[in-house]
Design an enzyme around this catalytic site. Structure first.
Site, mmCIF file in Angstrom:
data_model
loop_
_atom_site.group_PDB
_atom_site.id
_atom_site.type_symbol
_atom_site.label_atom_id
_atom_site.label_comp_id
_atom_site.label_asym_id
_atom_site.label_seq_id
_atom_site.Cartn_x
_atom_site.Cartn_y
_atom_site.Cartn_z
ATOM 1 N N PRO A 119 0.831 -1.212 0.000
ATOM 2 C CG PRO A 119 -0.850 -1.589 1.567
ATOM 3 C CD PRO A 119 0.458 -2.136 1.073
ATOM 4 C CB CYS A 120 1.037 3.936 -2.427
ATOM 5 S SG CYS A 120 -0.641 4.583 -2.666
ATOM 6 C CD GLN A 121 -2.938 3.638 1.592
ATOM 7 O OE1 GLN A 121 -1.997 2.860 1.465
ATOM 8 N NE2 GLN A 121 -4.193 3.271 1.444
ATOM 9 C CE1 TYR A 123 7.489 3.048 2.150
ATOM 10 C CE2 TYR A 123 6.137 1.834 0.594
ATOM 11 C CZ TYR A 123 7.032 1.841 1.637
ATOM 12 O OH TYR A 123 7.469 0.663 2.166
ATOM 13 C CB SER A 124 1.413 9.003 -0.897
ATOM 14 O OG SER A 124 0.687 9.199 0.296
#
Length: 418
Positions: A119-121, A123-124
């Protein structure tokens, strides 16, 4: 090649990445995903592919039309197709359980490829603006991704994530991306990565993602990265919208509706248009104030080709206290552009950033329109745990996905170079 190359999809979401690899000719052994609703979407898609491959696609059409239940659909295909979707969180407590289920699906076969990205949250850039993201356990999910590489030793892996990964740091001020690369090299993989823009590969969306490819035991200086040819179609965003029924805020439905025009050439070239029932063209309702703002934003774009700045609104339409941040919170998906702005999971919260360009319809996008922007085919059905349609869940799955067409182009080149 005598038999399809087999892949495992980790952090699979609704299956955008997987769908692209299936189109290219790869065969999924299993999908691992923590979100239960997305897992039902994956199971339904597994049913679709099995029925299509066995000349029984009419059964799937009956399901989309509501003529059979989800369980009846699942009962009509082999159980191992359903069991190939593993609804578990990838972490230290579940690895053994997941390995056991993947092994059962794999049997005596060899796994050729692993795809997927955590999941990218965390790193975003948006995620990092929240203080609690620094110690978010999702920052370290790549470590467990590596455990699958250690166990199954595929020839290749394809790792996808947001651009923020390039600059995200841990509490010790070390870059997560550097740590990832070091770990992958340590366990026997050479790695190459690039930033790919979806709009350069047939997708009508300005979406950029890091695509990292690892090759086991590669020692040559020759690059193995799949260099995919660019395709910028002569199409605009209207080409993905104009054949859909015209509906207003709160209109439409998740169950089938009829097209009102012939699909555009781009919809056919991108394999989005299908002969199966069209679902999920359901618009969310909006307040009268929001609808007035939407008209203001669309008019501004149509007349001046200018985006709405929140502080430019008439005073009676300004209800937000914070007027100096997120000033483009109301944004039109401009039909006359060759690509729209990035669709993200926040579309599940509200539609203000995704206003339909037709001022007469005066609404935000439907899940089907958002899915088309992500290049999902029209026969892709987004499920919910309960079995009843849930627009919020559909939006979330769509916003988190990898564009199918981009995934397909990567997969086709990787297969060609295999």
């Amino acid at each position: 090649m005598s038999s399809p190359l087999k892949f495992l999809d980790l952090f699979a979401g609704a299956g955008g990445l997987s769908e692209g690899f299936i189109r290219a000719g790869f065969k999924p052994i299993a999908h691992v995903e923590a979100d239960a609703s997305a897992c039902f979407t994956l199971k339904t898609r597994q049913a679709f592919h099995w029925l299509k491959n066995n000349n029984s696609i009419d059964v799937y059409a009956k399901y989309l039309k509501g003529q059979m239940t989800r369980q009846q659909l699942y009962d009509g295909i082999p159980q191992n197709e359903i069991d190939s979707v593993i609804n578990e969180f990838i972490g230290p407590d579940n690895l053994k359980s997941i390995f056991k289920k993947v092994d059962a699906q794999l049997g005596n076969s060899k796994l050729d490829l692993i795809i997927g990205g955590p999941p990218c949250q965390a790193y975003s850039l948006v995620g990092r603006s929240r203080s609690n993201m620094v110690n978010d356990p999702r920052n370290h999910l790549y470590v467990y991704y590596a455990e699958f590489l250690k166990k199954y030793k595929p020839k290749y892996f394809v790792f996808e994530n947001v651009l923020g990964l390039l600059t995200a740091k841990d509490p010790n001020d070390e870059l997560y991306f550097d740590k990832m690369k070091s770990l992958f090299v340590e366990i026997g993989y050479s790695i190459e990565y690039n930033v790919l823009s979806a709009n350069e590969h047939g997708v009508l969306q300005n979406r950029k993602r890091i695509i990292l490819v690892g090759k086991r035991g590669h020692r040559s200086k020759k690059s193995f990265y799949p260099k995919i040819e660019k395709w910028v179609p002569t199409a605009t965003v209207w080409d993905l919208l104009r054949d859909l029924p015209k509906i207003n805020a709160g209109g439409g439905k998740a169950s089938p509706l009829e097209h009102i025009a012939e699909p555009s050439q781009w919809l056919k070239q991108a394999q989005i248009s299908t002969n199966l029932p069209l679902t999920w063209h359901e618009a969310r309702p909006h307040s009268e104030q929001d609808l007035e703002i939407y008209k203001y934003a669309v008019t501004l774009w149509n007349n001046e080709k200018r985006r709405l700045h929140y502080d430019d609104l008439p005073e009676h339409l300004k209800s937000h206290k914070g007027r100096n941040s997120f000033v483009d919170r109301f944004k039109v998906v401009a039909g006359d552009l060759t690509a729209c702005h990035t669709v993200v999971a926040h579309i599940s919260k509200d539609g203000h950033h995704y206003i339909h360009p037709d001022i007469e319809q005066n609404r935000s996008l439907t899940p089907r329109e958002a899915a088309r922007i992500q290049s999902f085919p029209d026969d892709y059905y987004f499920e919910n745990v309960s079995g009843k349609p849930a627009r919020t869940s559909a939006f979330k799955q769509i916003g988190n996905a990898v564009p199918v067409l981009l995934a397909q182009k990567i997969a086709e080149k990787l297969l060609k170079d295999w």
